[in-house]
Design a protein around this motif. Sequence first.
Motif, short mmCIF file in Angstrom:
data_model
loop_
_atom_site.label_atom_id
_atom_site.label_comp_id
_atom_site.label_asym_id
_atom_site.label_seq_id
_atom_site.Cartn_x
_atom_site.Cartn_y
_atom_site.Cartn_z
N PRO A 1 36.07 59.66 80.89
CA PRO A 1 36.55 58.32 81.39
C PRO A 1 35.34 57.41 81.03
O PRO A 1 34.30 57.80 81.44
CB PRO A 1 36.90 58.59 82.65
CG PRO A 1 36.04 59.77 83.26
CD PRO A 1 36.01 60.60 81.90
N SER A 2 35.55 56.13 80.96
CA SER A 2 34.89 55.11 80.93
C SER A 2 35.19 53.85 81.75
O SER A 2 36.11 53.54 81.79
CB SER A 2 34.48 54.49 79.32
OG SER A 2 33.89 53.54 79.38
N LYS A 3 33.95 53.24 82.26
CA LYS A 3 34.17 52.03 83.13
C LYS A 3 34.12 50.83 82.30
O LYS A 3 34.59 49.71 82.99
CB LYS A 3 33.27 52.16 84.39
CG LYS A 3 33.48 53.34 85.36
CD LYS A 3 32.38 53.16 86.35
CE LYS A 3 32.62 54.56 87.33
NZ LYS A 3 31.57 54.62 88.60
N LYS A 4 33.91 50.89 81.10
CA LYS A 4 33.39 49.69 80.32
C LYS A 4 34.55 49.69 79.29
O LYS A 4 34.89 50.55 78.43
CB LYS A 4 32.07 49.73 79.94
CG LYS A 4 30.84 49.61 80.89
CD LYS A 4 29.63 49.40 80.11
CE LYS A 4 28.67 49.36 80.92
NZ LYS A 4 27.21 49.19 80.52
N ALA A 5 35.30 48.55 79.18
CA ALA A 5 36.35 47.98 78.11
C ALA A 5 35.70 48.65 76.59
O ALA A 5 36.54 48.85 76.03
CB ALA A 5 36.82 46.98 78.29
N ASP A 6 34.59 47.94 76.40
CA ASP A 6 33.84 48.31 75.13
C ASP A 6 33.06 49.56 74.84
O ASP A 6 32.43 49.35 73.99
CB ASP A 6 32.98 47.12 74.78
CG ASP A 6 31.89 46.64 75.96
OD1 ASP A 6 31.94 47.39 76.67
OD2 ASP A 6 31.02 46.04 75.60
N ALA A 7 33.01 50.44 75.89
CA ALA A 7 32.46 51.69 75.73
C ALA A 7 33.08 52.51 74.52
O ALA A 7 34.37 52.37 74.18
CB ALA A 7 32.44 52.61 76.95
N PRO A 8 32.19 53.34 73.82
CA PRO A 8 32.79 54.31 72.88
C PRO A 8 33.62 55.11 73.29
O PRO A 8 33.69 55.45 74.66
CB PRO A 8 31.63 54.87 72.28
CG PRO A 8 30.18 53.99 72.87
CD PRO A 8 30.62 53.36 74.03
N LEU A 9 34.55 55.55 72.34
CA LEU A 9 35.62 56.63 72.74
C LEU A 9 34.78 58.18 72.94
O LEU A 9 34.07 58.26 72.13
CB LEU A 9 37.01 56.63 71.68
CG LEU A 9 37.55 57.94 71.83
CD1 LEU A 9 38.26 58.04 73.27
CD2 LEU A 9 38.60 58.01 70.73
N SER A 10 34.98 58.65 74.17
CA SER A 10 34.17 59.78 74.21
C SER A 10 35.05 60.90 74.88
O SER A 10 35.72 60.89 75.69
CB SER A 10 32.98 59.52 75.57
OG SER A 10 32.08 60.54 75.70
N LEU A 11 34.94 62.02 74.17
CA LEU A 11 35.16 63.42 74.44
C LEU A 11 34.09 64.27 74.63
O LEU A 11 33.03 64.02 74.16
CB LEU A 11 35.93 63.90 73.21
CG LEU A 11 37.11 62.94 72.48
CD1 LEU A 11 37.57 63.80 71.30
CD2 LEU A 11 38.29 62.54 73.60
N SER A 12 34.45 65.48 75.70
CA SER A 12 33.80 66.67 75.64
C SER A 12 34.33 67.84 75.12
O SER A 12 35.55 67.86 75.47
CB SER A 12 33.21 66.49 77.00
OG SER A 12 33.95 66.53 77.92
N TYR A 13 33.34 68.87 74.89
CA TYR A 13 33.74 70.15 74.62
C TYR A 13 32.72 71.17 75.03
O TYR A 13 31.87 71.09 74.45
CB TYR A 13 34.28 70.35 73.10
CG TYR A 13 35.04 71.53 72.84
CD1 TYR A 13 36.18 72.00 73.12
CD2 TYR A 13 34.28 72.68 72.20
CE1 TYR A 13 36.78 72.98 72.77
CE2 TYR A 13 34.64 73.84 72.07
CZ TYR A 13 36.22 74.30 72.35
OH TYR A 13 36.81 75.30 72.21
#
Length: 288
Positions: free
Chosen positions: A41-53
């Motif tokens: 999850p991101s709190k900023k609208a312009d943050a990069p799309l982030s995944l984790s594995y």
Amino acid sequence: MPSLAMLFQSHLDPTLDGDRLVTQMLTDFPDLDSALLRVEPSKKADAPLSLSYGDQVISLMAFAEPVGDDLGEIAAYSRLWPNDVPAPSDYRAHTIVTVVRAGAAQTHVEAIADAVLMSKVIASAVALTETIVAVYFGSANHVILPALFRDLAIETLPQPMLPAWVALNVAPRPDGIMTGHTRGLDMLGLMDVEIVASRESAEDTFGRIINTSIYQLENGPVIGDGHSIGETDEVEVVVRHAPSQVETDKIVLSLEFPGQEFPVFEPPVDDDAPVEEPKKRRWFKRKR
């Protein structure tokens, strides 16, 4: 160095979100553990799309602008860009894809695993949007046709995708002596391979740089300075850890042929040309 690639795009696609990407990745690659792959999850609208594995963090940073490189020139020397497909000249956006880990220095095993995961992300993204016009690996400085990259990823992964990750080049010097080099093995925690002067044919030179690259993929950075490789009754090759003839400030595995004398190539001199400071000679050029 982190695993990094770029997706050149006709425009940004707002529908390429984390949930769709996770679903597509699990469909494309059944070896992935669904319990480990999640959207961060991101709190900023312009943050990069982030995944984790697990301990790997995947980021997709989108920019509504081209990167400025000449895509046509790069494609002309890229083995995985078909000759009959024009390189897109009007792309308007790009997305940087990275896979990183926190903690200690990365091993070559982890680096290869990161490249595998990044390639799965890219292959699934290609399936989700038609905006991707080229896949670019900066460490190799080559581009790949998106559909070809996806097909190769589906067919190959989780085994290493050497032709996609690493540029493999052979070409004659101006005096006709054959040379060869790789570019991009450093992304995998390994040393690039160069042959400044080869006594072998173009085909055998190409095979030698590929085989040396595969040996490193399978065994790690174990080839020491002065080691002999591929020794037969006809050919002995000695490896030196030497400065690259392709990139500055880089040490590579330079393959030499002891006992084989090669003529020293001297570029033609133009007496009317302005005098310049001497530059380091570079014999290599790129050739498909």
